[in-house]
Design a protein around this motif. Structure first.
Motif, PDB file in Angstrom:
ATOM      1  N   ILE A   5     -63.518  15.142  16.393  1.00 52.12           N
ATOM      2  CA  ILE A   5     -64.885  15.611  16.650  1.00 52.12           C
ATOM      3  C   ILE A   5     -64.900  16.665  17.745  1.00 52.12           C
ATOM      4  O   ILE A   5     -65.716  17.595  17.732  1.00 52.12           O
ATOM      5  CB  ILE A   5     -65.791  14.417  17.032  1.00 52.12           C
ATOM      6  N   ARG A  36     -67.796  19.406  13.979  1.00 59.72           N
ATOM      7  CA  ARG A  36     -67.854  18.151  14.717  1.00 59.72           C
ATOM      8  C   ARG A  36     -67.696  16.936  13.784  1.00 59.72           C
ATOM      9  O   ARG A  36     -68.471  15.990  13.835  1.00 59.72           O
ATOM     10  CB  ARG A  36     -69.184  18.043  15.470  1.00 59.72           C
ATOM     11  N   ARG A  37     -66.630  16.970  12.960  1.00 57.02           N
ATOM     12  CA  ARG A  37     -66.382  15.868  12.042  1.00 57.02           C
ATOM     13  C   ARG A  37     -65.245  14.992  12.555  1.00 57.02           C
ATOM     14  O   ARG A  37     -64.248  15.493  13.069  1.00 57.02           O
ATOM     15  CB  ARG A  37     -66.022  16.395  10.644  1.00 57.02           C
TER      16      ARG A  37
END
Length: 343
Positions: free
Chosen positions: A312, A318-319
């Protein structure tokens, strides 16, 4: 010179204007004074005689009789005046006069005069605090006041105002929390890979997840309490390693049901709702199957010291690991994904 000018000049020479009524009044006063003087002269012999002992006693009795006659006349006169006044007040003409007076400007003038003289202030100053308290208590204890108060408090306007006030206060708290979390995300973003503001940072996502853990724990405690109550009624169910393991598994199942239900239903959990985040897949709300996969991947991401959440910080969208597996993206509520998610 005109006649009026000459008359004015004459009046200025002879002094104030001479009027007929003033002359008549002066003559009457002079005559009265003369009559008094003549009466005193006529009664002078009687006064001399009255000073003698025999005449004095006779005069005293005469005076007493005259005084008694005068008192009786005064009493009769007052009674006659009272009767006359009552008759006058009871007459229809008096009622008409009173109605005309009340219909005229007199009442308004009286009220204005009362306020101008600060009558209400003087009355309030004379009131005792204890008397005021007693009056207020009596008014509050009346049934009419209680009914009026109940109607007022239960009116739709009051309920709507209270509801609006509560919603507004909750919205203000949520907005303040979102602004502070967004600032923290921006601060963290300075030290890692920068990302567009539409994607939720690790601080906001962590806060939403912690809030969801608290809510899920409350739900689990309620369910566990119901199960424990049923077990106590049945009997034979005591604390054991098996029950502890079942409780831990039940907690994970309860958390999964909680998260999958809200992810697939609205795209956001209550915690995400407070923080202002939303999980999406290709711009849509993820389905139940994808939500289940995301939850299992989330558990796998947290087991090795939360290492599955480290991406993230470095991914431009932002994964985390669970987002890569499920093909989801967490956005700030109201924002859109700039790229199409892959599976």
């Amino acid at each position: 010179m005109t006649i009026e000018t000459r008359q004015s000049a004459q009046r200025a020479r002879i002094g104030p204007e001479v009027r007929a009524e003033d002359v008549a009044l002066g003559a009457a006063v002079t005559a009265a004074r003369l009559a008094v003087s003549l009466t005193r002269l006529a009664l002078l012999p009687l006064r001399v005689v009255g000073k003698t002992p025999v005449a004095g006693a006779f005069g005293q009795s005469a005076v007493t009789e005259l005084a008694s006659t005068g008192r009786a006349a005064r009493v009769d006169g007052r009674a006659q005046m009272t009767s006359t006044a009552r008759s006058a007040l009871a007459a229809p003409e008096m009622e008409v006069l009173i109605e005309d007076a009340l219909a005229g400007p007199l009442p308004d003038a009286v009220v204005r005069g009362a306020f101008a003289d600060s009558v209400q202030r003087r009355i309030a100053a004379e009131l005792d605090d204890e008397a005021v308290v007693v009056v207020i208590e009596r008014v509050v204890d009346t049934n009419a006041f209680k009914v009026a108060l109940e109607r007022t408090l239960t009116s739709p306007a009051i309920r709507a105002a209270l509801s609006q006030q509560s919603v507004t206060f909750a919205d203000e708290l949520a907005a303040q929390a979102r602004r502070r979390l967004a600032r923290l995300d921006s601060l963290v973003g300075r030290f890692v890979v920068a990302a567009p503001a539409a994607y939720a940072g690790i601080v906001s996502r962590s806060a939403a997840f912690v809030a969801d853990l608290v809510f899920a724990q409350l739900v689990f405690l309620v369910g566990a309490g119901v199960v424990a109550l049923i077990g106590s009624l049945i009997g034979g169910f005591g604390p054991s390693w098996g029950w502890r393991g079942a409780a831990a598994g039940g907690w994970l199942v309860a958390l999964g049901v909680y998260l999958v239900f809200f992810w697939s239903l609205a795209g956001q959990t209550p915690g995400m709702r407070i923080v202002g985040l939303r999980v999406t897949h290709a711009g849509r709300t993820p389905g139940i199957a994808r939500s289940v996969v995301r939850y299992i991947a989330l558990l796998a991401s947290t087991i090795p010291l939360l290492l599955g959440l480290v991406p993230i910080l470095f991914d431009r969208r932002r994964r985390g690991l669970h987002d890569f597996v499920a093909g989801t993206t967490v956005l700030v509520d109201g924002q859109r994904d700039g790229a199409v998610d892959g599976a």
